[in-house]
Design an enzyme around this catalytic site. Structure first.
Site, PDB file in Angstrom:
ATOM      1  N   ASN A 160      22.713  17.386 -26.415  1.00 39.17           N
ATOM      2  CA  ASN A 160      21.709  17.091 -25.399  1.00 39.17           C
ATOM      3  C   ASN A 160      21.757  15.633 -24.950  1.00 39.17           C
ATOM      4  OD1 ASN A 160      19.049  17.712 -23.941  1.00 39.17           O
ATOM      5  ND2 ASN A 160      18.492  15.958 -25.228  1.00 39.17           N
ATOM      6  N   ASP A 222      19.761  11.238 -22.199  1.00 38.68           N
ATOM      7  CA  ASP A 222      20.237  12.609 -22.033  1.00 38.68           C
ATOM      8  C   ASP A 222      21.523  12.654 -21.211  1.00 38.68           C
ATOM      9  OD1 ASP A 222      17.757  13.263 -23.219  1.00 38.68           O
ATOM     10  OD2 ASP A 222      17.731  15.160 -22.112  1.00 38.68           O
ATOM     11  N   ASP A 253      21.714  20.883 -31.913  1.00 40.33           N
ATOM     12  CA  ASP A 253      20.425  20.202 -31.903  1.00 40.33           C
ATOM     13  C   ASP A 253      19.753  20.314 -30.541  1.00 40.33           C
ATOM     14  OD1 ASP A 253      18.543  18.197 -33.150  1.00 40.33           O
ATOM     15  OD2 ASP A 253      19.237  16.997 -31.456  1.00 40.33           O
ATOM     16  N   GLU A 294      18.745  25.073 -32.506  1.00 33.53           N
ATOM     17  CA  GLU A 294      17.376  24.640 -32.768  1.00 33.53           C
ATOM     18  C   GLU A 294      16.542  24.859 -31.506  1.00 33.53           C
ATOM     19  OE1 GLU A 294      14.900  20.646 -34.115  1.00 33.53           O
ATOM     20  OE2 GLU A 294      16.554  20.505 -32.678  1.00 33.53           O
TER      21      GLU A 294
END
Length: 563
Positions: A160, A222, A253, A294
């Site tokens: 990410n 990001d 993640d 996640e």
């Protein structure tokens, strides 16, 4: 701009191309055919990949490890790959009959790539291991030794965001004409957008009067997945770890935040498209690799991430329901939540757990009640799913916020630094390290560690627990949870007294057909107790069945049913 604009940053060795066989045309054709159909192979000097085998997921348990905190081999106070390799027999010694190891079938390593932070979730070089943990050769040796014991290795992959110390992000900050500006998101004006937990999303640039996007912190800008070059490089990073480093898959993640659409920052259609594309590249590069994501959200929010994106996702709702059941002594929410997941997906495609590296440790969350922690383990490891165990949970290690106190060094033995290091540990140990450690609990057959070893091995060798269907049953006492696990003719009946006092006269039943009509003999696989015979009527229902006259407090019974 080059075809691979990250190649300088992510420079890595490449496999050599096999030389042509000029002697015979048939041999040339055979080599071409093999190149087209064979699975990817690591290049010379790399750890041998584990055979393509997904059966480990049926009954397997994964063990989460923070390398920095597991075992220090060189006395610098920081855990490392060499120390991890030395302790592999603790996780699984490769002998399925042995109960001296936990018997975990896979390891998830928290981030191990080069990073400026202690935790590693802001990566500055995805193709280099953290030098504090050792060398690439050290890591490959660890992978080879894990594979020799039948352990799969998953590594944390943080897609990410990158680190604010990433050289390309620094370049993008410094030079608005940089070809890497489009790999991140910038705004010429300040924005007041707030994130899901009220955090600032846009951060002031240290270089000029502009702002960049980072959903977590200003140290974690990001990446812009609307840029196809970013998506392509994510696939190349995955391929590197799978084929060059020999890993068996990834924990990804923060996947809900990959793509923003307007003011919507999570769970967007673009995020699903990116995950679908990335997962397809993993399957191409390493058939049989495992991916778990996640998605810190409800079961309902997880459902759109199936069926064709990652293999599995952590179920935070199940984690909360499990600990709530142990705290409150009632199981209705727990069984309902598990039944919902069972109806939606095969149990190998969702991953329950108790707590992870971001949450208050289980024993602390349960107020130090070790009997409650024991019960929580029994429920986790008899219910369906592909469960994960955070290192130290099997010892009853404690820990609460701030984050470093959730990730303290593993407690191996009494004495200075609890056997983690001969130097000064990077983080002070927990106060109970003299008693809650591997050496002390190994010598105690009634310890929490001994119980975890029993439960994990029982799950692996009991087909009903390994991969059986899940059927909740009705109980006459709300403090008693009862359910069936059935795999063909193999059936287990699990009865858990969640209460802190004995329960007498408890009966269980079913309103629907759950088993073939028969008279079943019962034997408790955890304690050898013989329960009352179980009669299933012609309609396949259980009618007011009482397995035992008295159910001990905080105790789970796993009855093997035979007829």
């Amino acid at each position: 701009m080059t075809n691979n604009p990250w190649s300088a940053w992510f420079a890595s060795p490449r496999s050599s191309t096999p030389g042509r066989d000029s002697a015979r045309r048939f041999a040339r054709l055979a080599m071409i055919w093999l190149a087209l159909v064979a699975a990817p192979r690591p290049s010379a000097g790399q750890p041998g990949s584990a055979p393509i085998d997904t059966t480990w997921r049926r009954g397997g348990v994964c063990y989460e490890i923070f390398v920095r905190s597991f075992f220090d081999s060189d006395s610098d106070g920081i855990g490392d790959f060499a120390g991890l390799t030395q302790k592999l027999d603790y996780v699984n010694d490769g002998n399925p009959r042995s109960t001296r190891s936990l018997g975990a079938k896979c390891i998830w390593l928290m981030p191990i790539a080069a990073s400026p932070s202690y935790h590693g979730y802001d990566v500055k070089n995805y193709y280099r291991v953290n030098p504090e943990y050792g060398t690439t050769a050290d890591f490959k040796q660890f992978v080879a030794e894990a594979h020799r014991r039948g352990i799969r290795v998953l590594v944390d992959l943080v897609l990410n965001h990158a680190s604010s110390e990433h050289p390309y992000f620094k370049e993008a900050l410094h030079d608005p004409a940089s070809p890497h500006r489009s790999w991140f998101r910038f705004s010429p004006t300040p924005r007041d957008d707030k994130g899901p937990w009220g955090q600032q999303l846009w951060h002031k640039s240290p270089e000029r009067d502009e702002y960049y996007y980072g959903i977590f912190t200003h140290e974690m800008p990001d990446l812009n997945y609307e840029n196809p070059e970013v998506r392509a490089e994510a696939a190349r990073v995955g391929k590197f770890w799978l084929t060059e480093m020999g890993v068996d898959g990834f924990r990804l993640d923060a996947v809900p935040y990959l793509v923003e659409e307007g003011t919507t920052v999570s769970n967007t259609a673009g995020t699903h498209a990116v995950l679908r594309e990335f997962a397809a590249s993993v399957r191409r590069n390493a058939p049989g690799a495992f991916t778990v994501g996640e998605v810190w959200d409800s079961i309902g929010a997880i459902m759109p991430y199936y069926p064709d994106q990652l293999d599995s996702y952590f179920s935070f709702e199940l984690s909360d329901a499990l600990l709530d059941a142990v705290r409150t002594g009632t199981s209705t929410k727990l069984l309902t939540s598990y039944a919902r997941m069972q109806r939606a997906m095969p149990s190998t495609r969702w991953s329950p757990f108790q707590r992870n590296h971001d949450q208050t440790r289980t024993l602390t969350a349960l107020g130090g009640d070790r009997a409650a922690a024991r019960l929580a383990a029994e429920l986790l490891l008899t219910l369906p799913g592909l469960p994960f165990v955070y290192y130290g949970e099997e010892l009853g290690m404690t820990g609460d916020k701030p984050d470093p106190r959730l990730r303290t060094p593993m407690q191996w033995s009494p004495g200075r630094a609890a056997g983690f290091t001969t130097g000064a540990a990077w983080e002070p140990l927990q106060p109970d390290s003299a008693t809650a450690n591997v050496a002390v609990q190994t010598s105690d057959s009634a310890s929490l560690l001994s119980h975890y070893r029993t439960l994990i091995h029982l799950r692996a060798i009991t087909p009903a627990l390994a991969a059986g269907d899940f059927t909740p049953l009705q109980s006459s006492d709300p403090g008693v949870a009862a359910f069936l696990r059935r795999n063909g003719a193999r059936v287990a009946l699990v009865v858990a007294n969640l209460a802190t006092s004995p329960r007498t006269g408890v009966t269980i039943s079913s309103s629907d057909s759950v088993l073939p009509a028969a008279r079943y003999r019962t034997r408790d696989l955890l304690g050898g107790t013989t329960g009352a015979p179980l009669n299933v009527d012609r309609a396949g229902r259980l009618n007011a069945y009482a397995p035992l006259p008295t159910l001990a407090p905080r105790r789970t019974y796993v009855f093997d049913l035979t007829h």
